[in-house]
Design a protein around this motif. Sequence first.
Motif, PDB file in Angstrom:
ATOM      1  N   ARG A 217       0.822  -1.217   0.000  1.00 24.49           N
ATOM      2  CA  ARG A 217       0.000   0.000   0.000  1.00 24.49           C
ATOM      3  C   ARG A 217       0.851   1.260   0.000  1.00 24.49           C
ATOM      4  NH1 ARG A 217      -3.525  -2.836   3.699  1.00 24.49           N
ATOM      5  NH2 ARG A 217      -2.474  -1.796   5.441  1.00 24.49           N
ATOM      6  N   ASP A 218       2.069   1.152   0.513  1.00 24.00           N
ATOM      7  CA  ASP A 218       2.982   2.303   0.555  1.00 24.00           C
ATOM      8  C   ASP A 218       3.825   2.284  -0.722  1.00 24.00           C
ATOM      9  OD1 ASP A 218       5.076   4.114   1.018  1.00 24.00           O
ATOM     10  OD2 ASP A 218       5.012   3.765   3.186  1.00 24.00           O
ATOM     11  N   LYS A 219       3.402   3.023  -1.728  1.00 19.20           N
ATOM     12  CA  LYS A 219       4.045   2.959  -3.040  1.00 19.20           C
ATOM     13  C   LYS A 219       5.498   3.440  -2.999  1.00 19.20           C
ATOM     14  CE  LYS A 219      -0.206   3.321  -5.749  1.00 19.20           C
ATOM     15  NZ  LYS A 219      -1.070   2.883  -4.642  1.00 19.20           N
ATOM     16  N   ASP A 220       5.768   4.447  -2.168  1.00 18.95           N
ATOM     17  CA  ASP A 220       7.144   4.954  -2.093  1.00 18.95           C
ATOM     18  C   ASP A 220       8.060   3.912  -1.457  1.00 18.95           C
ATOM     19  OD1 ASP A 220       9.013   7.085  -2.547  1.00 18.95           O
ATOM     20  OD2 ASP A 220       9.026   7.445  -0.375  1.00 18.95           O
ATOM     21  N   LEU A 221       7.604   3.252  -0.380  1.00 14.89           N
ATOM     22  CA  LEU A 221       8.399   2.209   0.265  1.00 14.89           C
ATOM     23  C   LEU A 221       8.593   1.034  -0.680  1.00 14.89           C
ATOM     24  CD1 LEU A 221       9.799   0.888   2.666  1.00 14.89           C
ATOM     25  CD2 LEU A 221       7.532   0.207   3.526  1.00 14.89           C
ATOM     26  N   THR A 222       7.526   0.645  -1.376  1.00 15.47           N
ATOM     27  CA  THR A 222       7.627  -0.461  -2.338  1.00 15.47           C
ATOM     28  C   THR A 222       8.679  -0.163  -3.387  1.00 15.47           C
ATOM     29  OG1 THR A 222       5.310  -1.090  -2.039  1.00 15.47           O
ATOM     30  CG2 THR A 222       6.378  -1.800  -4.066  1.00 15.47           C
ATOM     31  N   LYS A 223       8.636   1.030  -3.934  1.00 18.77           N
ATOM     32  CA  LYS A 223       9.585   1.415  -4.977  1.00 18.77           C
ATOM     33  C   LYS A 223      11.018   1.413  -4.453  1.00 18.77           C
ATOM     34  CE  LYS A 223       9.696   5.657  -6.365  1.00 18.77           C
ATOM     35  NZ  LYS A 223       9.312   6.941  -6.977  1.00 18.77           N
ATOM     36  N   SER A 224      11.181   1.866  -3.213  1.00 15.36           N
ATOM     37  CA  SER A 224      12.516   1.897  -2.620  1.00 15.36           C
ATOM     38  C   SER A 224      13.076   0.488  -2.458  1.00 15.36           C
ATOM     39  CB  SER A 224      12.454   2.600  -1.261  1.00 15.36           C
ATOM     40  OG  SER A 224      13.706   2.538  -0.603  1.00 15.36           O
ATOM     41  N   LEU A 225      12.221  -0.437  -1.991  1.00 13.19           N
ATOM     42  CA  LEU A 225      12.674  -1.817  -1.811  1.00 13.19           C
ATOM     43  C   LEU A 225      13.016  -2.468  -3.149  1.00 13.19           C
ATOM     44  CD1 LEU A 225      10.116  -3.038   0.891  1.00 13.19           C
ATOM     45  CD2 LEU A 225      12.546  -2.546   1.229  1.00 13.19           C
ATOM     46  N   GLN A 227      13.909  -0.951  -5.925  1.00  9.95           N
ATOM     47  CA  GLN A 227      15.100  -0.299  -6.485  1.00  9.95           C
ATOM     48  C   GLN A 227      16.369  -0.827  -5.836  1.00  9.95           C
ATOM     49  OE1 GLN A 227      15.271   3.994  -5.875  1.00  9.95           O
ATOM     50  NE2 GLN A 227      16.042   4.267  -7.958  1.00  9.95           N
ATOM     51  N   SER A 228      16.322  -1.077  -4.530  1.00 10.43           N
ATOM     52  CA  SER A 228      17.509  -1.564  -3.825  1.00 10.43           C
ATOM     53  C   SER A 228      17.921  -2.955  -4.284  1.00 10.43           C
ATOM     54  CB  SER A 228      17.245  -1.577  -2.317  1.00 10.43           C
ATOM     55  OG  SER A 228      16.285  -2.555  -1.977  1.00 10.43           O
ATOM     56  N   CYS A 229      16.960  -3.672  -4.901  1.00 13.44           N
ATOM     57  CA  CYS A 229      17.256  -5.026  -5.402  1.00 13.44           C
ATOM     58  C   CYS A 229      17.468  -5.056  -6.910  1.00 13.44           C
ATOM     59  CB  CYS A 229      16.132  -5.981  -5.018  1.00 13.44           C
ATOM     60  SG  CYS A 229      15.981  -6.249  -3.234  1.00 13.44           S
ATOM     61  N   VAL A 409       8.274 -11.758 -10.700  1.00 15.95           N
ATOM     62  CA  VAL A 409       8.348 -12.728  -9.605  1.00 15.95           C
ATOM     63  C   VAL A 409       9.245 -12.189  -8.498  1.00 15.95           C
ATOM     64  CG1 VAL A 409       9.202 -15.015  -8.954  1.00 15.95           C
ATOM     65  CG2 VAL A 409       7.823 -14.736 -11.033  1.00 15.95           C
ATOM     66  N   LEU A 410      10.363 -11.584  -8.882  1.00 17.93           N
ATOM     67  CA  LEU A 410      11.273 -11.000  -7.894  1.00 17.93           C
ATOM     68  C   LEU A 410      10.589  -9.883  -7.129  1.00 17.93           C
ATOM     69  CD1 LEU A 410      14.066 -10.685  -6.599  1.00 17.93           C
ATOM     70  CD2 LEU A 410      14.725  -9.248  -8.558  1.00 17.93           C
ATOM     71  N   ALA A 411       9.829  -9.037  -7.825  1.00 18.58           N
ATOM     72  CA  ALA A 411       9.142  -7.924  -7.170  1.00 18.58           C
ATOM     73  C   ALA A 411       8.159  -8.440  -6.120  1.00 18.58           C
ATOM     74  CB  ALA A 411       8.416  -7.085  -8.214  1.00 18.58           C
ATOM     75  N   ALA A 412       7.398  -9.485  -6.451  1.00 22.14           N
ATOM     76  CA  ALA A 412       6.455 -10.063  -5.488  1.00 22.14           C
ATOM     77  C   ALA A 412       7.193 -10.621  -4.282  1.00 22.14           C
ATOM     78  CB  ALA A 412       5.627 -11.152  -6.163  1.00 22.14           C
ATOM     79  N   ARG A 413       8.344 -11.261  -4.540  1.00 23.97           N
ATOM     80  CA  ARG A 413       9.119 -11.849  -3.457  1.00 23.97           C
ATOM     81  C   ARG A 413       9.710 -10.760  -2.559  1.00 23.97           C
ATOM     82  NH1 ARG A 413      12.625 -14.671  -6.302  1.00 23.97           N
ATOM     83  NH2 ARG A 413      11.213 -16.452  -6.442  1.00 23.97           N
ATOM     84  N   ILE A 414      10.173  -9.667  -3.143  1.00 26.94           N
ATOM     85  CA  ILE A 414      10.758  -8.578  -2.354  1.00 26.94           C
ATOM     86  C   ILE A 414       9.717  -7.994  -1.397  1.00 26.94           C
ATOM     87  CG2 ILE A 414      11.658  -6.220  -2.510  1.00 26.94           C
ATOM     88  CD1 ILE A 414      12.973  -7.110  -5.185  1.00 26.94           C
ATOM     89  N   VAL A 415       8.517  -7.767  -1.899  1.00 28.12           N
ATOM     90  CA  VAL A 415       7.457  -7.219  -1.048  1.00 28.12           C
ATOM     91  C   VAL A 415       6.962  -8.266  -0.048  1.00 28.12           C
ATOM     92  CG1 VAL A 415       5.118  -6.257  -1.078  1.00 28.12           C
ATOM     93  CG2 VAL A 415       6.780  -5.552  -2.801  1.00 28.12           C
TER      94      VAL A 415
END
Length: 716
Positions: A217-225, A227-229, A409-415
């Motif tokens: 739900r936190d789009k900025d936090l999601t994007k940060s996570l 990006q870091s990967c 798949v990686l994005a889902a796993r990161i979140v």
Amino acid sequence: MAKSIEFLNFISLRGPSIWTYAPVLEAWVDIGELEDYPSNTIPGLYERLSTWLPGLIEHRCSYEERGGFLRRLAEGTWPGHIMEHVTLELLTLIGMSNGFGRARETPIRGVYKVVVTAWDEDVTKQALITARDLLMAAIEDRPFDLTAALAALAEIKDDRFLGPSTASIVEAAVARRIPFIRLSDSSLVQLGYGAARRMIWTAETGRTSAIAEGISRDKDLTKSLLQSCGVPVPEGELVESADAAWQAAQSIGLPVVVKPEDGNHGRGVFTHLLHEHEVRDAYVQALAEGSGVLVERHIPGIEHRVLVVGGRVAAAARGEETAVIGDGVHTIEVLIERQINSDPRRGTTENHPLNRACIDSAARMELARLGLTEQSIPAVGERILISRHGNVAHDCTAAVHPSVAAQCVLAARIVGLDIAGIDLVMPDISQPLQAVGGAIIEVNAGPGLLMHLRPASGEPAPVGQAIVDHLFPLGDEGRIPLVGITGSHLQAETACLVHHLLQLTGRTVGLASSHGLFVKSRLIAGGDQANRLAANRLLVNAGMDMAVVENAARVILGEGLAYDRCAVGIVTDIDVPQHLGAFHIDSPEKVFSIFRTQIDVVLPDGVGVLNADEPMIAEMAPLCDGAVIFCSQQPESAVIAAHRAAGGRALVWSASGITAYQGDVVWGVFVPIETLPAPMAVMAAIAAAWALGLNAELIRAGLTTWVSGRVCNALA
């Protein structure tokens, strides 16, 4: 002569019953004087019914051929039978086909039982009432507003039924023989029983963590996570004012996107912003849709949605721009209705894969760039863009590039989501993400499945099956060992002894019986708990490893079984006179139909335990989908001899004790103990324990400890 059809009673059978495996509603109907007027004696009835409901031609009825029911109608049949078919046709017309129906006379003149499938009791009850009203209008040659009646039925259905996303998962579970229990009027559903259960709520599961959902739900936090990967995301920042939004846009570089930090469904999202006033206006409107505002680099391309389930891409869909072409005559507002919203795929219901186009704030901004409003009249051939994104409902699953799938798949796993909707923008999803300058813009929990189930173009994707396969690996049907027991006199003590024996496995065993509801040896509810509600309490208990359920005849007739199938089904004894009278049971054949229900639901790899000394029970053996263990107090029983000769299992009571046979081999010998229940109850309990894998030594130990350990004495 006044003619009428009156409902006397409605019985909701929510599980397997004497009628069928599926839930049904049993209506007791009094047709009164119409008993003397079969359909062929009522002028015009055939014509009116076949005209109002032309789909009746598809009802095969007892002739097992197309048009069979209409043939019966022409030859002469009674209102109860007609109501059955009219009800089924009404349900079909609101999207509930493949129904079960029966109409049967009772011993009372003019009173019939009309039985139809009831996936929802309220919908089916109203369908029966509507069928009665329609039939009476046809009999009395009165008008009937079928359109209004169907609309009212559809409204109840839409209010009561599972949404298409949840329904697709449940249907996939049923196809794999996984049982389900709806836990609320919303979309909360349990798949499987007891300790083997899994929970779903639309496209969220019991494995969807609250932390992961919060991150998404936190789009900025999601994007940060992400990006870091190393996952490509659009450059951007969270802003707190219109001034800060414009500063961010200048820093990022125009064009930009302005959107709510925690919005959904695309509300308040403004794309391809090129000017300061656009950015400032977009900030104000985006703030109204969320708790914060993000300014991001505009990614050129088409919006896509990729569904990731259990670490795999299950489906993908792409969007498209929405535009109109000027004709020099009509306004943009009119052109939208004529050129876009006239598409039958567009609408406001779940049956429409595309939404209706409208002039929202984002569309007004697009028009303002051209110096237009919705009342402007574009020149002939002039293309006017209404929306750059949306309509993500065109299947493109087969086109997804492997590297794009891997990034999603990686994005889902990161979140941390087991099921995720990955939103990305790129010109061509068949190319690598970085190669075409694409980026992942959002990761969503609880994604909608409708775009994949009913795409505007392309083939539907089996996303419900993907979710079920994620929750239940192949071979896992979400079941716990379940023993169902019925009979006239011995079922209660049999249930208690089975429960006692199974507890010796060290597992958590529940018992719903006329002696109470127990988990292990702890009394949960006293009094008679041999009912569907008590059994259901065991099945929804996530700590339950095994369950024993006593089913009295009144439960089978008045409620239906609480479970769809069982590992072991036991019929102990049948006292025919005891069951005559209630529920219009008036013959031994109908009594037989009550108790066979328990054997009908035995799983193919399960076991039916039958009393070989009662011919009515012994005759149930061919009805069992699984194996059969016969029990007898007659050492010379012909039934036992034939069964053993075929290699079957049997238990025989004699003066020297109980002997358990597997064909000609003695599996175990058990010495009777005076404090044990009746012989047939003891043999049935031993057979159930044997069927569930207990060895002879453990069963002997259970029999010898029965006095001090039996649950049924817990109330004393």
